[in-house]
Design a protein around this motif. Structure first.
Motif, PDB file in Angstrom:
ATOM      1  N   ALA A 226       1.011  -1.195  -0.034  1.00  0.00           N
ATOM      2  CA  ALA A 226       0.182  -0.077   0.175  1.00  0.00           C
ATOM      3  C   ALA A 226       0.681   1.381  -0.324  1.00  0.00           C
ATOM      4  CB  ALA A 226      -0.966  -0.263   1.282  1.00  0.00           C
ATOM      5  N   ARG A 227       2.176   1.041   0.458  1.00  0.00           N
ATOM      6  CA  ARG A 227       3.197   2.224   0.673  1.00  0.00           C
ATOM      7  C   ARG A 227       3.545   3.120  -0.618  1.00  0.00           C
ATOM      8  NH1 ARG A 227       7.166  -0.148   4.271  1.00  0.00           N
ATOM      9  NH2 ARG A 227       7.367  -2.149   3.516  1.00  0.00           N
ATOM     10  N   GLY A 228       3.780   2.038  -2.133  1.00  0.00           N
ATOM     11  CA  GLY A 228       3.523   1.615  -3.025  1.00  0.00           C
ATOM     12  C   GLY A 228       2.733   2.703  -3.872  1.00  0.00           C
ATOM     13  N   LEU A 229       0.945   1.938  -3.286  1.00  0.00           N
ATOM     14  CA  LEU A 229       0.278   2.583  -3.900  1.00  0.00           C
ATOM     15  C   LEU A 229       0.070   3.600  -3.879  1.00  0.00           C
ATOM     16  CD1 LEU A 229      -2.683   1.846  -5.308  1.00  0.00           C
ATOM     17  CD2 LEU A 229      -3.469   1.085  -3.473  1.00  0.00           C
ATOM     18  N   MET A 230      -0.601   4.410  -2.629  1.00  0.00           N
ATOM     19  CA  MET A 230      -0.272   5.768  -1.917  1.00  0.00           C
ATOM     20  C   MET A 230       0.907   6.373  -2.631  1.00  0.00           C
ATOM     21  SD  MET A 230      -3.029   5.464   0.266  1.00  0.00           S
ATOM     22  CE  MET A 230      -2.791   6.461   1.092  1.00  0.00           C
ATOM     23  N   ALA A 231       2.443   6.274  -2.726  1.00  0.00           N
ATOM     24  CA  ALA A 231       2.719   7.016  -3.274  1.00  0.00           C
ATOM     25  C   ALA A 231       2.482   7.545  -5.052  1.00  0.00           C
ATOM     26  CB  ALA A 231       4.408   6.818  -3.744  1.00  0.00           C
ATOM     27  N   SER A 232       2.448   6.217  -5.613  1.00  0.00           N
ATOM     28  CA  SER A 232       1.640   6.373  -6.386  1.00  0.00           C
ATOM     29  C   SER A 232       0.560   7.660  -7.149  1.00  0.00           C
ATOM     30  CB  SER A 232       1.774   4.806  -6.783  1.00  0.00           C
ATOM     31  OG  SER A 232       2.509   4.458  -7.882  1.00  0.00           O
ATOM     32  N   LEU A 233      -0.122   6.922  -6.584  1.00  0.00           N
ATOM     33  CA  LEU A 233      -1.874   8.531  -6.631  1.00  0.00           C
ATOM     34  C   LEU A 233      -1.335   9.754  -6.200  1.00  0.00           C
ATOM     35  CD1 LEU A 233      -4.628   5.628  -4.515  1.00  0.00           C
ATOM     36  CD2 LEU A 233      -3.950   5.867  -7.099  1.00  0.00           C
ATOM     37  N   CYS A 234      -0.841  10.095  -5.377  1.00  0.00           N
ATOM     38  CA  CYS A 234      -0.175  10.903  -4.591  1.00  0.00           C
ATOM     39  C   CYS A 234       0.902  11.894  -5.974  1.00  0.00           C
ATOM     40  CB  CYS A 234       1.050  10.993  -3.586  1.00  0.00           C
ATOM     41  SG  CYS A 234       0.224  10.554  -1.768  1.00  0.00           S
ATOM     42  N   LEU A 235       1.357  10.840  -6.330  1.00  0.00           N
ATOM     43  CA  LEU A 235       1.765  11.671  -7.954  1.00  0.00           C
ATOM     44  C   LEU A 235       1.130  11.535  -9.078  1.00  0.00           C
ATOM     45  CD1 LEU A 235       4.961   9.797  -7.278  1.00  0.00           C
ATOM     46  CD2 LEU A 235       5.055  12.484  -6.739  1.00  0.00           C
ATOM     47  N   GLY A 236       0.039  10.973  -8.423  1.00  0.00           N
ATOM     48  CA  GLY A 236      -0.913  11.710 -10.306  1.00  0.00           C
ATOM     49  C   GLY A 236      -1.538  10.367 -10.816  1.00  0.00           C
ATOM     50  N   ALA A 237      -0.675   9.581 -10.250  1.00  0.00           N
ATOM     51  CA  ALA A 237      -1.241   7.750 -10.996  1.00  0.00           C
ATOM     52  C   ALA A 237      -2.561   7.582 -10.689  1.00  0.00           C
ATOM     53  CB  ALA A 237       0.477   6.516 -10.942  1.00  0.00           C
ATOM     54  N   GLU A 238      -3.307   7.100 -11.993  1.00  0.00           N
ATOM     55  CA  GLU A 238      -4.253   6.494 -11.164  1.00  0.00           C
ATOM     56  C   GLU A 238      -4.790   5.566 -11.131  1.00  0.00           C
ATOM     57  OE1 GLU A 238      -8.091   7.329 -13.921  1.00  0.00           O
ATOM     58  OE2 GLU A 238      -7.157   9.786 -14.281  1.00  0.00           O
ATOM     59  N   LYS A 346      -6.131  -8.617   0.014  1.00  0.00           N
ATOM     60  CA  LYS A 346      -6.808  -8.236   1.407  1.00  0.00           C
ATOM     61  C   LYS A 346      -5.650  -7.050   2.592  1.00  0.00           C
ATOM     62  CE  LYS A 346      -9.509 -10.386   4.700  1.00  0.00           C
ATOM     63  NZ  LYS A 346      -9.968 -11.804   5.247  1.00  0.00           N
ATOM     64  N   SER A 347      -4.683  -7.924   2.299  1.00  0.00           N
ATOM     65  CA  SER A 347      -3.787  -6.398   3.348  1.00  0.00           C
ATOM     66  C   SER A 347      -2.717  -5.646   2.662  1.00  0.00           C
ATOM     67  CB  SER A 347      -2.318  -7.958   3.521  1.00  0.00           C
ATOM     68  OG  SER A 347      -1.854  -7.861   2.145  1.00  0.00           O
ATOM     69  N   LEU A 348      -3.189  -5.093   1.478  1.00  0.00           N
ATOM     70  CA  LEU A 348      -2.845  -4.048   0.177  1.00  0.00           C
ATOM     71  C   LEU A 348      -3.808  -3.010   1.075  1.00  0.00           C
ATOM     72  CD1 LEU A 348      -1.394  -3.960  -3.695  1.00  0.00           C
ATOM     73  CD2 LEU A 348      -2.563  -2.638  -2.489  1.00  0.00           C
ATOM     74  N   ILE A 349      -5.295  -3.806   0.507  1.00  0.00           N
ATOM     75  CA  ILE A 349      -6.421  -2.875   0.966  1.00  0.00           C
ATOM     76  C   ILE A 349      -6.874  -2.283   1.562  1.00  0.00           C
ATOM     77  CG2 ILE A 349      -9.425  -2.563   0.403  1.00  0.00           C
ATOM     78  CD1 ILE A 349      -7.130  -2.847  -2.614  1.00  0.00           C
ATOM     79  N   ALA A 350      -6.644  -2.854   2.905  1.00  0.00           N
ATOM     80  CA  ALA A 350      -6.900  -2.923   4.070  1.00  0.00           C
ATOM     81  C   ALA A 350      -5.600  -2.045   5.063  1.00  0.00           C
ATOM     82  CB  ALA A 350      -6.472  -4.750   5.604  1.00  0.00           C
ATOM     83  N   GLU A 351      -4.403  -2.787   4.166  1.00  0.00           N
ATOM     84  CA  GLU A 351      -3.506  -1.688   4.810  1.00  0.00           C
ATOM     85  C   GLU A 351      -3.627   0.476   4.133  1.00  0.00           C
ATOM     86  OE1 GLU A 351       0.575  -2.176   3.205  1.00  0.00           O
ATOM     87  OE2 GLU A 351       0.354  -4.503   4.199  1.00  0.00           O
ATOM     88  N   ALA A 352      -3.985   0.822   2.606  1.00  0.00           N
ATOM     89  CA  ALA A 352      -4.565   1.963   2.563  1.00  0.00           C
ATOM     90  C   ALA A 352      -5.490   2.221   3.051  1.00  0.00           C
ATOM     91  CB  ALA A 352      -4.862   1.485   1.073  1.00  0.00           C
ATOM     92  N   LYS A 353      -7.048   1.441   3.732  1.00  0.00           N
ATOM     93  CA  LYS A 353      -7.856   1.808   4.308  1.00  0.00           C
ATOM     94  C   LYS A 353      -7.133   2.584   5.456  1.00  0.00           C
ATOM     95  CE  LYS A 353     -11.396  -0.578   2.176  1.00  0.00           C
ATOM     96  NZ  LYS A 353     -12.353  -1.667   2.477  1.00  0.00           N
ATOM     97  N   LYS A 354      -6.810   1.582   6.796  1.00  0.00           N
ATOM     98  CA  LYS A 354      -5.280   2.779   7.406  1.00  0.00           C
ATOM     99  C   LYS A 354      -4.573   3.483   7.036  1.00  0.00           C
ATOM    100  CE  LYS A 354      -4.517  -1.412   9.652  1.00  0.00           C
ATOM    101  NZ  LYS A 354      -3.343  -2.445  10.324  1.00  0.00           N
ATOM    102  N   MET A 355      -4.206   4.068   6.014  1.00  0.00           N
ATOM    103  CA  MET A 355      -3.482   4.884   5.052  1.00  0.00           C
ATOM    104  C   MET A 355      -4.340   6.189   4.925  1.00  0.00           C
ATOM    105  SD  MET A 355      -0.293   3.685   3.311  1.00  0.00           S
ATOM    106  CE  MET A 355       1.276   2.394   3.419  1.00  0.00           C
TER     107      MET A 355
END
Length: 359
Positions: A226-238, A346-355
């Protein structure tokens, strides 16, 4: 709820794409499990015959009613020269000796015409089987192919390793572009600067591409959680595309030796090599890469080199010998886990929700 253009276009629950890893990694079970978990499963069909590709598409349709896609290699013109084939075989024969394989001089290599005809047949399978998503690596297909696929309402995804390549993908009519950072495992998707000396990292590449194109961007390269997901979304990726994270999953068709090598790898163990296929690709350093390091300028282009090393890679796999296998992996290998696709998602989505990502 996160509802961006990418999620709407691809009818996804989550903006997570499984990288289309060719060579048997993307089993029907892996692809279907990703799609059933709300992501986009992708068949890495680059090396599949049209008949095998059709069979796998039909298998996946029985395992999921959700969206999945197919990835194809765009053929690049090449010329087979007998003297080059013989010369490269001379370089490779010592490895064959190590694996108790017969020595080779001339190897039968499919012509460019044959490769192009196979690609045309693969495109027809995508159309006939009504696959809704088709992505491309190693270039952009011709205008005729793009028009034909768009007439069938198939969503087209291109691959880019630079801003220039991303712009070309949009110009050609791609609906979405995957931007592949230098951290990514496996083959580089480059087609303009094929030597890829720039090797732009993903966190630098995303915002530069997003500022230059209007189509949705999918970030790829070294993303494992989820850290990579959040970083990517922050930088403008969808959305994000993950390869190595799915490669070590239970459903993946990767060789057990390959999976173990990733699970035991340190952060600095991957390198980029042309030795296996003739194209730059990132994998875990081993004896084959080390011994071929000084001969990289002498290797043949893709797909000739890939064909010439095929017997070596197959024998190494059969003998569980990691020193002569192509152990493709991204730079974040040490974050990989042995788990099911469902557990990973499941773990990726759970981590992303925590963020505080609102899925």
């Amino acid at each position: 709820m996160l509802k961006n253009e990418l999620i709407k276009k691809l009818h996804l629950k989550y903006p997570i794409v499984q990288a289309p890893m060719a060579g048997g990694v993307t089993t029907s079970q892996l692809v279907a499990a990703v799609s059933n978990s709300g992501g986009l499963g992708m068949i890495g069909a680059g090396y599949l015959s049209p008949a095998k590709m059709r069979t796998q598409i039909q298998e996946i349709k029985k395992l999921t009613s959700n969206t999945f896609g197919v990835n194809l290699f765009v053929p690049e013109e090449f010329k087979i020269r007998a003297e080059q084939v013989e010369s490269v075989n001379q370089l490779l024969n010592p490895f064959r000796t190590c694996l108790n394989l017969p020595q080779q001089e001339q190897t039968e290599i499919p012509s460019f015409h044959h490769v192009l005809e196979t690609f045309k047949e693969q495109i027809q399978v995508v159309i006939n089987e009504q696959v809704t998503v088709c992505s491309f690596t190693f270039g952009i297909p011709s205008k005729e192919f793009i028009t034909e696929l768009k007439q069938q309402n198939i969503i087209l995804i291109g691959t880019a390793t630079t801003v220039k390549e991303a712009i070309e993908n949009e110009k050609a009519g791609m609906d979405i572009v995957v931007v592949q950072g230098s951290e990514a495992g496996g083959h580089r998707g480059s087609f303009i600067d094929e030597d890829n000396e720039g090797l732009v990292g993903l966190m630098s590449l995303i915002p530069q591409v997003v500022d230059q194109v209007n189509i949705p961007v999918i970030a790829a390269g070294g993303i494992m959680d989820a850290r990579g997901l959040m970083a990517s979304l922050c930088l403008g990726a969808e959305g994000i595309q993950m390869g190595t994270a799915f490669l070590t999953c239970i459903e993946s068709g990767a060789h057990p030796v390959h999976k173990d090598a990733i699970l035991q790898a340190a952060d600095d163990q991957t390198v980029i090599t042309r030795a296996f296929s003739g194209k730059p690709a990132r994998g875990i350093h081993n004896q084959f890469i080390a011994d071929m390091r000084n001969q990289e300028l002498e290797v043949a282009e893709f797909p000739i080199q890939n064909t010439l090393t095929q017997d070596i890679r197959r024998a190494a796999s059969a003998q569980n010998n990691s020193e002569f296998m192509s152990l493709w992996s991204g730079q974040s290998a040490s974050l990989a886990k042995k788990q099911t696709v469902k557990e990973l998602m499941k773990s990726l989505i759970a981590e992303a929700k925590k963020m505080n990502l609102n899925f």
